[in-house]
Design a protein around this motif. Structure first.
Motif, PDB file in Angstrom:
ATOM      1  N   ILE A 163       0.832  -1.200   0.000  1.00 26.08           N
ATOM      2  CA  ILE A 163       0.000   0.000   0.000  1.00 26.08           C
ATOM      3  C   ILE A 163       0.870   1.256   0.000  1.00 26.08           C
ATOM      4  CG2 ILE A 163      -1.681   1.319   1.331  1.00 26.08           C
ATOM      5  CD1 ILE A 163      -2.827  -1.334   2.309  1.00 26.08           C
ATOM      6  N   LYS A 164       1.918   1.258   0.832  1.00 28.25           N
ATOM      7  CA  LYS A 164       2.814   2.411   0.876  1.00 28.25           C
ATOM      8  C   LYS A 164       3.532   2.605  -0.454  1.00 28.25           C
ATOM      9  CE  LYS A 164       3.771   2.395   5.853  1.00 28.25           C
ATOM     10  NZ  LYS A 164       4.824   2.214   6.897  1.00 28.25           N
ATOM     11  N   SER A 167       1.221   3.974  -3.111  1.00 26.10           N
ATOM     12  CA  SER A 167       0.701   5.324  -2.872  1.00 26.10           C
ATOM     13  C   SER A 167       1.773   6.410  -2.969  1.00 26.10           C
ATOM     14  CB  SER A 167       0.040   5.376  -1.491  1.00 26.10           C
ATOM     15  OG  SER A 167       0.971   5.080  -0.466  1.00 26.10           O
ATOM     16  N   PRO A 170       1.344   8.647  -6.410  1.00 28.74           N
ATOM     17  CA  PRO A 170       0.209   9.576  -6.361  1.00 28.74           C
ATOM     18  C   PRO A 170       0.408  10.714  -5.359  1.00 28.74           C
ATOM     19  CG  PRO A 170      -0.589   7.331  -6.421  1.00 28.74           C
ATOM     20  CD  PRO A 170       0.896   7.255  -6.236  1.00 28.74           C
ATOM     21  N   ILE A 171       1.022  10.420  -4.225  1.00 30.92           N
ATOM     22  CA  ILE A 171       1.281  11.470  -3.229  1.00 30.92           C
ATOM     23  C   ILE A 171       2.247  12.508  -3.789  1.00 30.92           C
ATOM     24  CG2 ILE A 171       2.357  11.934  -0.992  1.00 30.92           C
ATOM     25  CD1 ILE A 171       1.205   9.284  -0.005  1.00 30.92           C
ATOM     26  N   PHE A 258     -12.196   3.346  -3.980  1.00 30.27           N
ATOM     27  CA  PHE A 258     -11.429   3.187  -2.744  1.00 30.27           C
ATOM     28  C   PHE A 258     -12.210   2.380  -1.718  1.00 30.27           C
ATOM     29  CE2 PHE A 258      -8.846   6.690  -4.341  1.00 30.27           C
ATOM     30  CZ  PHE A 258      -7.587   6.305  -3.919  1.00 30.27           C
ATOM     31  N   ILE A 363      -5.219  -3.155  -5.560  1.00 30.57           N
ATOM     32  CA  ILE A 363      -4.263  -2.064  -5.315  1.00 30.57           C
ATOM     33  C   ILE A 363      -3.554  -1.681  -6.601  1.00 30.57           C
ATOM     34  CG2 ILE A 363      -2.085  -1.478  -4.170  1.00 30.57           C
ATOM     35  CD1 ILE A 363      -3.002  -3.126  -1.785  1.00 30.57           C
ATOM     36  N   PHE A 367      -4.304   2.136  -8.325  1.00 28.41           N
ATOM     37  CA  PHE A 367      -3.289   3.175  -8.469  1.00 28.41           C
ATOM     38  C   PHE A 367      -2.826   3.322  -9.920  1.00 28.41           C
ATOM     39  CE2 PHE A 367      -3.037   2.348  -3.902  1.00 28.41           C
ATOM     40  CZ  PHE A 367      -3.081   3.648  -3.430  1.00 28.41           C
ATOM     41  N   GLU A 371      -3.168   7.313 -11.076  1.00 29.01           N
ATOM     42  CA  GLU A 371      -2.028   8.122 -11.509  1.00 29.01           C
ATOM     43  C   GLU A 371      -2.321   8.915 -12.781  1.00 29.01           C
ATOM     44  OE1 GLU A 371       1.260   5.450 -11.730  1.00 29.01           O
ATOM     45  OE2 GLU A 371       1.177   4.968  -9.585  1.00 29.01           O
TER      46      GLU A 371
END
Length: 402
Positions: A163-164, A167, A170-171, A258, A363, A367, A371
């Motif tokens: 997950i990290k 993500s 995108p962050i 989500f 996931i 993502f 993106e």
């Protein structure tokens, strides 16, 4: 038996700290001496309990996984529990691990069960962990349940890592988008204003809107910070109340795309922990109670609690879960088949394996879709701002050319 936070020195004079259960100060000194240390100071009871239950006794998930794997290996090799804990204490890579394992060893040596000794550190060893260990002690399958528990811990760490990892990009895109907007509204747009002031014609509506937003952001930027802080603080305050958390968690499950991912992650956790508890020999009601706390969503936790109450009065598990309306038909059907065939543990294993694959693929898809959407959105916003700045110039050129 009371808990003491002690300070001692080893043979080399190095300071060592830890928490030990002892009958009195003499018993404490003897236990510290048996560990190979010389007692120099100690604090009684509540302070020791507070430290053991707080950050003092908190280990990282990786440290807990290492302890679990090593303890399972040693016990499976025939090493007695006390000796295995002693070996783990001596081989600990950090002082925190050494102190925690030493305290657990002394608690076990003084007659406390391993489950009760681990429960002293709730921030390190969860209710699931201690319940599974307790079942392993009761059935004589401690090494087996520790091995399976290590597998679940490793899966949890792997899921968190995925997950990290997914993500991060995108962050970064979101931060870049905010930075670009701040640069445009605070630096670029103001440079066009002197040019626009010299124009005799009225500015196009898009240009007026962008200039108005630029003035608003530059003059009242602090208000936006206050509003953001207010919403963040309100969310934290609301989320701490059970009713508020239930509403927030319910809304999370309804978020497009989500929400599907969050539900699958919660169901995957539930299936893993419920399966592990049931296979370890925990009774059905206790396994449901333990698994309930791992869902990570209050709405689903209440659904499991509702199913548990129904099972407690004689309802079939599949029927009880179906009545909540929170579990997919596929899960209900598989659990029903497992109950009918007497192979519920094997069925739960299949459910957890299914959701392992589902969570990973969801996931990846989510993502992968998110993106390009962010890139397109950022490009559209920047493009509209740029167009609104050049519209008056195009209008002026047309007027001059005419």
């Amino acid at each position: 038996m009371q808990s003491y936070f002690y300070t001692a020195r080893d043979e080399r004079g190095k300071i060592v700290k830890g928490v030990i259960s002892a009958l009195d100060e003499v018993d404490l000194a003897n236990k510290v001496s048996n560990l190979g240390y010389f007692l120099t100071d100690f604090k009684l009871s509540r302070e020791g309990e507070r430290l053991s239950k707080g950050t003092f006794g908190k280990l990282s998930p990786k440290e807990v996984l290492d302890i679990t794997i090593q303890l399972a290996t040693l016990i499976d090799a025939g090493v007695p529990l006390l000796q295995a804990l002693d070996n783990l204490s001596k081989d600990a890579k950090s002082e925190g691990s050494k102190r925690v394992i030493s305290d657990i060893r002394f608690r076990v040596e003084s007659g406390t069960s391993l489950q009760d000794a681990l429960s002293i550190y709730p921030h390190t060893f969860s209710k699931l962990y201690t319940a599974i260990v307790g079942a392993g002690e009761a059935t004589g399958k401690l090494s087996q349940v520790l091995t399976e528990l290590a597998g679940v811990l490793e899966w949890q760490m792997d899921l968190t890592g995925k997950i990290k990892e997914a993500s991060i990009y995108p962050i970064i895109l979101f931060v870049v988008m905010i930075g670009v907007l701040a640069l445009l509204t605070g630096v670029v747009i103001p440079k066009f204003e002197p040019i626009f002031e010299q124009l005799s014609t009225a500015l196009p509506l898009p240009t007026q809107i962008v200039l108005g937003l630029s003035h608003l952001v530059r003059r009242f930027w602090w208000i936006f910070l206050i509003i953001g802080g207010f919403f963040f603080g309100g969310y934290k305050f609301f989320n701490k109340r059970e009713k508020g958390k239930y509403i927030i968690d319910s809304l999370k499950l309804k978020i497009p795309i989500f929400g599907i991912l969050l539900r699958k992650i919660a169901l995957s956790r539930f299936a893993h922990t419920f399966c592990l508890g049931f296979k370890a020999g925990i009774d059905l009601l206790t396994a449901l109670e333990v698994a309930k706390g791992t869902c990570g969503n209050l709405r689903l936790e209440r659904a499991v609690a509702q199913a548990k109450d129904a099972v407690n009065v004689g309802e079939k598990l599949a029927t009880a879960l179906e009545a909540t309306g929170e579990f997919p038909p596929m899960v209900i059907r598989m659990i029903a088949v497992g109950e009918q065939s007497g192979a519920l543990a094997q069925t739960l294993t299949k459910v957890s394996n299914f959701y392992d694959k589902e969570v990973t693929s969801t996931i990846r898809r989510l993502f992968a879709l998110f993106e390009p959407m962010m890139i397109v959105f950022m490009g559209a916003v920047v493009g509209l701002i740029a167009l609104s700045m050049f519209l008056p110039l195009f209008k002026m050129i047309q007027a001059v050319g005419g």
